[in-house]
Design an enzyme around this catalytic site. Structure first.
Site, PDB file in Angstrom:
ATOM      1  N   SER A  42       1.984  -8.411   2.433  1.00  0.00           N
ATOM      2  CA  SER A  42       1.963  -9.679   3.157  1.00  0.00           C
ATOM      3  C   SER A  42       1.430  -9.491   4.575  1.00  0.00           C
ATOM      4  O   SER A  42       0.319  -9.010   4.763  1.00  0.00           O
ATOM      5  CB  SER A  42       3.360 -10.302   3.140  1.00  0.00           C
ATOM      6  OG  SER A  42       3.314 -11.669   3.477  1.00  0.00           O
ATOM      7  N   ASP A 156       2.298 -13.269  -2.941  1.00  0.00           N
ATOM      8  CA  ASP A 156       2.810 -12.353  -1.909  1.00  0.00           C
ATOM      9  C   ASP A 156       3.398 -11.059  -2.484  1.00  0.00           C
ATOM     10  O   ASP A 156       4.269 -11.082  -3.358  1.00  0.00           O
ATOM     11  CB  ASP A 156       3.887 -13.092  -1.121  1.00  0.00           C
ATOM     12  CG  ASP A 156       4.205 -12.440   0.203  1.00  0.00           C
ATOM     13  OD1 ASP A 156       4.659 -11.288   0.193  1.00  0.00           O
ATOM     14  OD2 ASP A 156       3.995 -13.082   1.251  1.00  0.00           O
TER      15      ASP A 156
END
Length: 310
Positions: A42, A156
């Site tokens: 991320s 993510d």
């Protein structure tokens, strides 16, 4: 005395708290640590990729100038059930800032971690276009739309591996340093005033811009009579942020126990909110300070004990 040790750097997931990664990297470079590989999930994939491309100073200058309103302007709403934000605007801006790069052309080893939405598997992206890798790794479910890449729908990486140490296990380096953005909450963070570059005065904003600002503020707080319930008022992003942090915290503890890096820099989970990118200067400073503390503790523990305990 400066270190000359080589480092495998693991940069964790955690939204705007990931700006602390910049401070950690600054501290390492200023003190002679030589980063030879980066693995990130991320925001860790984003900061790590920009650093590997040699443009972290430019990115840091840019992000430290952002106001809350600037952050909102970067959001290209998708009006889709698959996610609130398309993410194309921020990725294109970063392409202009950094330049389009392939991972294979980077001077250090780089891995971005993403999650295959359909299989639930952890995906390591260590080749191909850098910004495809970053866009996949930052695709927070419900906030960003999934990113189609390598014939997969990716979201993510923090869902499955918020502190991705495993991609560095075969590295031949002196130290593995992991930055965990979901550290224990700190009372010190609760009392810190929010820092933000000076926003435009209200009287210089159009009525549309003023409505946008009220909307942004409303996402972070609920104005529906919180005093009646006696509970803290939470907005949409507060609920999303805390829920995601709770899930990632559990996974991060398991990963850190399983792979045990040499040094862990712990960033308190309450250092800032997921979208508080306007607090960049504060987060960078925090990352630098906590890196110094973590590396300082290691240096002291490495010193041999003399007879008599001296």
């Amino acid at each position: 005395m400066q270190s000359s040790k080589t480092v495998s750097l693991v940069l964790g997931s955690g939204g705007a708290r990931g700006l602390a990664h910049i401070g950690v990297i600054n501290y390492l470079e200023e003190n002679g640590y030589r980063i030879r590989s980066v693995a990130g999930a991320s925001m860790g994939a984003l900061v790590g990729g920009i650093w590997a491309a040699g443009r972290l100073v430019d990115y840091a200058d840019w992000v430290q100038a952002l106001t809350r309103f600037d952050v909102f302007k970067l959001m290209d709403f998708s009006f889709s059930w698959s996610g609130l934000i398309k993410g194309e605007r921020i990725i294109e801006l970063l392409r202009e800032l950094v330049g389009d790069r392939d991972i294979e052309s980077l001077p250090v080893s780089y891995t971005a971690v993403a999650t295959d939405l359909d299989s639930g598997k952890e995906i390591w992206i260590n080749k191909g276009n850098l910004f495809d890798a970053i866009r996949a790794s930052i695709a927070i479910p419900t906030f960003f739309t999934p990113h189609s890449y390598m014939n997969r729908r990716l979201v993510d990486g923090g869902l499955v591996n918020p502190v991705p140490i495993a991609p560095t296990l075969n590295d031949v380096t002196d130290l593995t340093i992991a930055v965990n953005l979901i550290g224990k909450a700190s009372a010190e963070m609760e009392d810190r005033p929010e820092s933000e570059p000076e926003p435009p005065p209200q009287d210089r904003l159009s009525s549309y811009q003023r409505r946008i600002r009220r909307f942004i503020d409303g996402l972070h707080k609920n104005e529906e009579k919180p005093e009646e319930s006696g509970e803290e008022a939470l907005g949409l992003f507060d609920v999303l942020n805390r829920s995601f942090d709770t899930m990632q915290s559990t996974v991060a503890k398991l990963k850190l126990a399983a792979y045990a890096p040499d040094v862990v820099v712990e960033i308190p989970r309450n250092a800032c909110g997921m979208l508080d990118f306007f607090r960049a200067e504060e987060m960078i400073s925090l990352g630098r300070r906590l890196a110094e503390e973590a590396l300082g503790r290691r240096s002291r523990s490495d010193k041999p004990t003399l007879p008599g305990g001296k």
